[in-house]
Design an enzyme around this catalytic site. Structure first.
Site, PDB file in Angstrom:
ATOM      1  N   THR A 256       0.758  -1.218   0.066  1.00  0.00           N
ATOM      2  CA  THR A 256      -0.048   0.080   0.068  1.00  0.00           C
ATOM      3  C   THR A 256       0.980   1.255   0.021  1.00  0.00           C
ATOM      4  O   THR A 256       1.144   2.059  -0.694  1.00  0.00           O
ATOM      5  CB  THR A 256      -1.257   0.055   1.120  1.00  0.00           C
ATOM      6  OG1 THR A 256      -1.498  -1.152   1.332  1.00  0.00           O
ATOM      7  CG2 THR A 256      -1.810   1.485   0.584  1.00  0.00           C
TER       8      THR A 256
ATOM      9  N   ASP B  81     -12.015   3.696   2.421  1.00  0.00           N
ATOM     10  CA  ASP B  81     -11.440   4.048   3.721  1.00  0.00           C
ATOM     11  C   ASP B  81     -10.078   4.726   2.570  1.00  0.00           C
ATOM     12  O   ASP B  81      -9.090   5.000   3.046  1.00  0.00           O
ATOM     13  CB  ASP B  81     -10.096   2.856   4.058  1.00  0.00           C
ATOM     14  CG  ASP B  81     -11.017   2.236   5.120  1.00  0.00           C
ATOM     15  OD1 ASP B  81     -11.458   2.020   5.692  1.00  0.00           O
ATOM     16  OD2 ASP B  81     -10.218   0.377   5.168  1.00  0.00           O
TER      17      ASP B  81
ATOM     18  N   GLN C  90      -6.463  -1.776  -2.589  1.00  0.00           N
ATOM     19  CA  GLN C  90      -5.689  -0.545  -1.941  1.00  0.00           C
ATOM     20  C   GLN C  90      -4.884   0.196  -3.128  1.00  0.00           C
ATOM     21  O   GLN C  90      -3.848  -1.223  -3.851  1.00  0.00           O
ATOM     22  CB  GLN C  90      -4.703  -1.105  -1.321  1.00  0.00           C
ATOM     23  CG  GLN C  90      -4.785  -1.722   0.494  1.00  0.00           C
ATOM     24  CD  GLN C  90      -5.406  -2.757   0.759  1.00  0.00           C
ATOM     25  OE1 GLN C  90      -5.923  -3.575  -0.103  1.00  0.00           O
ATOM     26  NE2 GLN C  90      -5.691  -3.382   1.985  1.00  0.00           N
TER      27      GLN C  90
ATOM     28  N   GLN D 134      -9.801   2.040  -3.591  1.00  0.00           N
ATOM     29  CA  GLN D 134     -10.283   2.107  -1.818  1.00  0.00           C
ATOM     30  C   GLN D 134      -8.162   3.242  -1.765  1.00  0.00           C
ATOM     31  O   GLN D 134      -7.254   2.420  -2.374  1.00  0.00           O
ATOM     32  CB  GLN D 134      -9.505   0.723  -1.902  1.00  0.00           C
ATOM     33  CG  GLN D 134      -9.258   0.178  -0.481  1.00  0.00           C
ATOM     34  CD  GLN D 134      -9.684  -1.301  -0.107  1.00  0.00           C
ATOM     35  OE1 GLN D 134      -9.634  -1.988  -1.085  1.00  0.00           O
ATOM     36  NE2 GLN D 134      -9.108  -2.132   1.293  1.00  0.00           N
ATOM     37  N   ASP D 135      -8.323   3.578  -0.783  1.00  0.00           N
ATOM     38  CA  ASP D 135      -7.192   3.896   0.092  1.00  0.00           C
ATOM     39  C   ASP D 135      -6.459   5.779  -0.776  1.00  0.00           C
ATOM     40  O   ASP D 135      -5.444   4.951  -1.419  1.00  0.00           O
ATOM     41  CB  ASP D 135      -6.393   3.490   0.004  1.00  0.00           C
ATOM     42  CG  ASP D 135      -6.314   2.459   1.178  1.00  0.00           C
ATOM     43  OD1 ASP D 135      -7.595   2.229   1.916  1.00  0.00           O
ATOM     44  OD2 ASP D 135      -5.669   1.461   1.664  1.00  0.00           O
TER      45      ASP D 135
ATOM     46  N   ARG E  97     -13.906   4.563   9.529  1.00  0.00           N
ATOM     47  CA  ARG E  97     -14.075   2.673  10.666  1.00  0.00           C
ATOM     48  C   ARG E  97     -12.539   3.362  11.477  1.00  0.00           C
ATOM     49  O   ARG E  97     -11.275   3.414  10.928  1.00  0.00           O
ATOM     50  CB  ARG E  97     -13.816   1.791  10.163  1.00  0.00           C
ATOM     51  CG  ARG E  97     -13.290   1.779   8.929  1.00  0.00           C
ATOM     52  CD  ARG E  97     -13.110   0.478   8.216  1.00  0.00           C
ATOM     53  NE  ARG E  97     -12.837   0.126   7.034  1.00  0.00           N
ATOM     54  CZ  ARG E  97     -12.059  -1.546   6.384  1.00  0.00           C
ATOM     55  NH1 ARG E  97     -13.003  -2.283   7.250  1.00  0.00           N
ATOM     56  NH2 ARG E  97     -11.393  -1.412   5.816  1.00  0.00           N
TER      57      ARG E  97
END
Length: 568
Positions: free
Chosen positions: A329, A403, A359, A381-382, A471
């Site tokens: 990541t 996220d 990611q 994502q990310d 989260r």
């Protein structure tokens, strides 16, 4: 029994008592390192530096090894602990290098890249700790003058260790186990240093004259400097106006990048390589309209860099690395920034790997005093990795699914628009995943004004997916939304557990005076760590002035900002 032996026996017993103290007694020894057993944290005297540390056994054994520790001041004890930490980081770096060399043919690319991540992060940690040592040894001022900087740098160093281990999350080998013990011990040293640094009382700022942090580091670390007429000495009048003028005014740029050959270079990397190292003045690279398919790494030596584009959707930097394709990541980012004092304006940063690749980071920043103005960050994502240190985003757009704003920086997003995109089937959108792992870290995500909404591709199918404000990626996750407009994309519960077994008691999630249909808190989660903030004093802790010391550095960027807790 010979009467002459009695005094000698008594003397021996007394000597043994002194050299081997009974359990649960905490003593400093000036010369001989002493290993203490059966240590009880609650019986430490209030005046000892290890009071309130999360790893007191390690703290006690470390401090006990320092010569004449009873005579040392608290800054000197922190410095000595940092020297031990630096030595252990170097040992871990040597271990990683050895593993990489010996197992190069046996490890898959992901493990090799994860080891490379660790080596880079160890190097960054050493640099940050050197700055901390310079602050603590300041001869003509109290170390408390650098209180915010100390907490920032120690928080960043601790984050680096966690990121190193996170790189092995998808590894199929046992490589992580070969380095994990040492890295976790280093992380504990950082935690103990943070707890000790919190004991330093913050000196109140002088009302008549403000000084820029780290003036003693100007020669060794030229990215920091003094203040002149309200602006850092390294920033000239021309530089201050850059962000307030049209990008097309090329005469204000040091280098021009253009795909049509009309500039100095046709690629951003070539221009960045030509930029000076450790610059003491702003160096501006103007990037003309176009899509640049490059992976950019603004390293720690490239300080005071500004990337100036023609606007969102006009100047684009694009890549498609992802964890599915064997990247960590950390290493998947299209653009990575570590050099302090970085500024970007009018650029779209994109990772187009897609939702199936999990990611896939568009931009990662671990640069202190980094600022982004009128930029967009596009991925799934990310998307935006706010990795560490102090960061500010103003009038930016962030698009993603899972996220998509994450990391462990102290970061403020002010007047920004956050857009949840259409995710894969059975996925949920989560706007933030903050990674604070220690209660003494001064990190968190503060979303100040702006809006929380659905993107154009999600709107037609909005009822099919749930979207949450955040989260908890780590145990002490901390995120606040203040004065934001929340559209009906937000699930009534507001927040989501990381998994069914994760703790929600130590996190800090807050909402303050938000508006819009998604801001209704009547059906929010009832976790111990969640609160609807009603106290303006509490909310003000997350305003730019308090959270990232905005007035000390943001005026120099020319980026507009509201430092305090006022309605925009």
């Amino acid at each position: 029994m010979n009467s002459k032996l009695l005094p000698l026996s008594a003397l021996l017993l007394l000597t043994l008592f002194i050299l081997i103290p009974p359990p649960d007694i905490y003593l400093f020894y000036s010369e001989t390192p002493t290993k203490l057993h059966n240590y009880k944290h609650t019986q430490i005297a209030d005046s000892t530096p290890c009071q309130d540390t999360l790893y007191p056994d390690l703290c006690v054994s470390t401090v006990a090894s320092f010569p004449e520790n009873r005579r040392k001041t608290l800054p000197e004890i922190i410095s000595a602990t940092i020297n031990v930490t630096m030595a252990e980081i170097r040992e871990s770096a040597s271990n990683c290098s050895s593993l990489r060399r010996k197992l190069a043919r046996k490890l898959d690319p992901l493990d090799l890249r994860a080891l490379d991540d660790c080596l880079e992060l160890f190097s960054d940690s050493i640099t940050e700790l050197r700055k901390v040592l310079s602050d603590l040894s300041a001869s003509n001022s109290s170390a408390t003058e650098y209180y915010d900087d100390l907490l920032t740098l120690l928080s960043g160093g601790m984050t680096n260790q966690a990121t190193c281990l996170d790189g092995f999350a998808f590894s199929k080998n046992n490589t992580r186990k070969l380095i994990e013990g040492r890295v976790r011990r280093i992380s504990k040293h950082f935690s103990n240093c943070l707890a000790m640094a919190k004991k330093l009382k913050k000196r109140e700022a002088k009302k008549k004259k403000k000084t820029f942090p780290r003036t003693l580091l100007q020669h060794e670390f030229p990215e920091y400097g003094g203040i002149r007429q309200g602006f850092p000495t390294w920033l000239g009048r021309k530089d201050r106006t850059l962000l307030q003028t049209a990008a097309a005014n090329q005469t204000q740029a040091d280098l021009v990048v253009a795909q049509d050959g009309s500039g100095n270079f046709s690629t951003i990397n070539d221009a960045l390589n030509a930029a000076p190292n450790r610059s003491t003045t702003r160096f501006v690279i103007y990037i003309k309209t176009g899509a640049y398919f490059e992976y950019i790494d603004v390293g720690s030596s490239k300080t005071m860099i500004m990337l100036l584009g023609d606007g969102i959707g006009k100047t684009l930097i694009k890549g498609n690395r992802s964890v599915v394709d064997g990247w960590t990541t950390f290493r998947s980012s299209t653009v990575a920034v570590v050099g302090n004092g970085f500024i970007a304006k009018g650029i779209t940063f994109e990772n187009y790997a897609g939702p199936d690749k999990h990611q896939a980071v568009a931009l990662r920043s671990g640069a202190d005093f980094s600022a982004f103005y009128q930029c967009s960050f596009v991925a799934y994502q990310d998307t935006l990795y706010v990795h560490s240190l102090r960061q500010f985003y103003r009038e930016c757009d962030v698009y993603g699914t899972v996220d998509f704003i994450f990391g462990n920086a102290a970061v403020v997003l002010q007047n920004c628009s956050l857009y949840a995109r259409k995710p894969n089937p059975n996925q949920q959108n989560i706007f933030t995943a903050q990674g604070r792992e220690d209660p003494n870290q001064n990190t968190g995500i503060s979303i100040h004004y702006g809006k929380v909404a659905a993107s154009a591709d999600l709107l037609p199918v909005l009822s099919q997916f749930r979207s949450y404000l955040g989260r908890p990626w780590k145990l002490y996750s901390r995120t606040v939304y203040m004065f934001a407009k929340m559209e009906n994309v937000v699930d009534p519960a507001g927040w989501l557990r990381w998994d069914q077994n994760s703790s929600v008691s130590l996190l800090y999630y807050g909402e303050y005076q938000n508006r819009g249909p998604g801001s209704n808190t009547s059906a929010r989660v009832t976790w111990p760590g969640y609160r609807v903030i009603t106290n303006a004093t509490e909310a003000a802790l997350f305003a730019p002035e308090n959270f990232i010391q905005a007035s000390q550095w943001l005026p120099a960027t020319g980026i507009p900002f509201n430092p305090n807790l006022t309605v925009s």
